[in-house]
Design an enzyme around this catalytic site. Structure first.
Site, mmCIF file in Angstrom:
data_model
loop_
_atom_site.group_PDB
_atom_site.id
_atom_site.type_symbol
_atom_site.label_atom_id
_atom_site.label_comp_id
_atom_site.label_asym_id
_atom_site.label_seq_id
_atom_site.Cartn_x
_atom_site.Cartn_y
_atom_site.Cartn_z
ATOM 1 N N ASP A 44 42.047 -24.297 37.484
ATOM 2 C CA ASP A 44 43.444 -24.635 36.646
ATOM 3 C C ASP A 44 42.556 -25.548 35.545
ATOM 4 O O ASP A 44 41.884 -26.793 36.029
ATOM 5 C CB ASP A 44 44.299 -24.640 37.254
ATOM 6 C CG ASP A 44 45.521 -24.532 36.639
ATOM 7 O OD1 ASP A 44 45.269 -25.260 35.478
ATOM 8 O OD2 ASP A 44 46.135 -24.275 36.580
ATOM 9 N N HIS A 49 47.040 -6.730 32.548
ATOM 10 C CA HIS A 49 48.791 -7.584 32.099
ATOM 11 C C HIS A 49 49.810 -7.196 33.107
ATOM 12 O O HIS A 49 50.425 -6.173 32.467
ATOM 13 C CB HIS A 49 48.951 -8.204 30.841
ATOM 14 C CG HIS A 49 49.460 -8.238 30.473
ATOM 15 N ND1 HIS A 49 49.499 -10.215 30.429
ATOM 16 C CD2 HIS A 49 51.106 -8.464 29.961
ATOM 17 C CE1 HIS A 49 50.508 -10.078 29.830
ATOM 18 N NE2 HIS A 49 52.059 -9.906 29.671
ATOM 19 N N THR A 71 54.601 -20.956 33.448
ATOM 20 C CA THR A 71 54.314 -21.222 31.642
ATOM 21 C C THR A 71 53.459 -20.231 30.858
ATOM 22 O O THR A 71 53.630 -19.944 30.040
ATOM 23 C CB THR A 71 53.439 -22.234 31.523
ATOM 24 O OG1 THR A 71 52.073 -22.948 32.359
ATOM 25 C CG2 THR A 71 54.717 -23.302 32.545
ATOM 26 N N HIS A 97 50.097 -14.703 38.010
ATOM 27 C CA HIS A 97 48.930 -15.043 38.662
ATOM 28 C C HIS A 97 49.104 -15.464 40.150
ATOM 29 O O HIS A 97 49.874 -16.281 40.263
ATOM 30 C CB HIS A 97 48.112 -15.672 37.943
ATOM 31 C CG HIS A 97 48.935 -17.379 37.407
ATOM 32 N ND1 HIS A 97 49.964 -16.488 35.992
ATOM 33 C CD2 HIS A 97 48.933 -18.644 37.154
ATOM 34 C CE1 HIS A 97 50.540 -17.958 35.777
ATOM 35 N NE2 HIS A 97 50.186 -18.491 36.335
#
Length: 116
Positions: A33, A49, A97, A102
């Site tokens: 990250d 997705h 966000t 994920h």
């Protein structure tokens, strides 16, 4: 592999945006990250997705299951030795966000009971 043209994680999966890869196979990519919330903070992103757990069909359930099964190996590859926390944020109120499902893997430190 179904990807969204405007999603930042899909752009990372397509190689349009660089990432610090920890692990990759045909189903997922795990990378560090860029705004870590722990000493080690890795994101595991399925190569399909969909935004939420609530959007999972049979195919997505299998994909998320594969991701979950790989987490111990990914944590080890990231240098986590003494345990880790796994988080999936579901929606804005949970702090999501990026709206591509994920999995956060946080570790490399004592997470303590005050860090949720």
């Amino acid at each position: 592999m179904s990807l969204d043209e405007n999603c930042i994680f899909c752009k990372i999966l397509r190689g349009e945006i660089p990432s610090d890869k920890v692990y990759e196979d045909g189903d997922m990519l795990a990378f560090r990250d860029i705004h870590p919330q722990a000493k080690v903070h890795v994101l595991c992103v399925p190569k399909s997705h969909f935004s939420y757990l609530s959007e999972m069909g049979e195919k997505e359930r299998g994909l998320v299951g594969k991701c979950m099964a790989k987490l111990p190996e990914i944590a080890r590859l990231a240098g986590i030795e003494n345990g880790y926390r796994v988080i999936i944020n579901q929606g804005e109120d949970a702090g999501q966000t990026v709206f591509h499902l994920h999995i956060h893997i946080l570790g490399g430190q004592n997470m303590g009971e005050n860090l949720l």
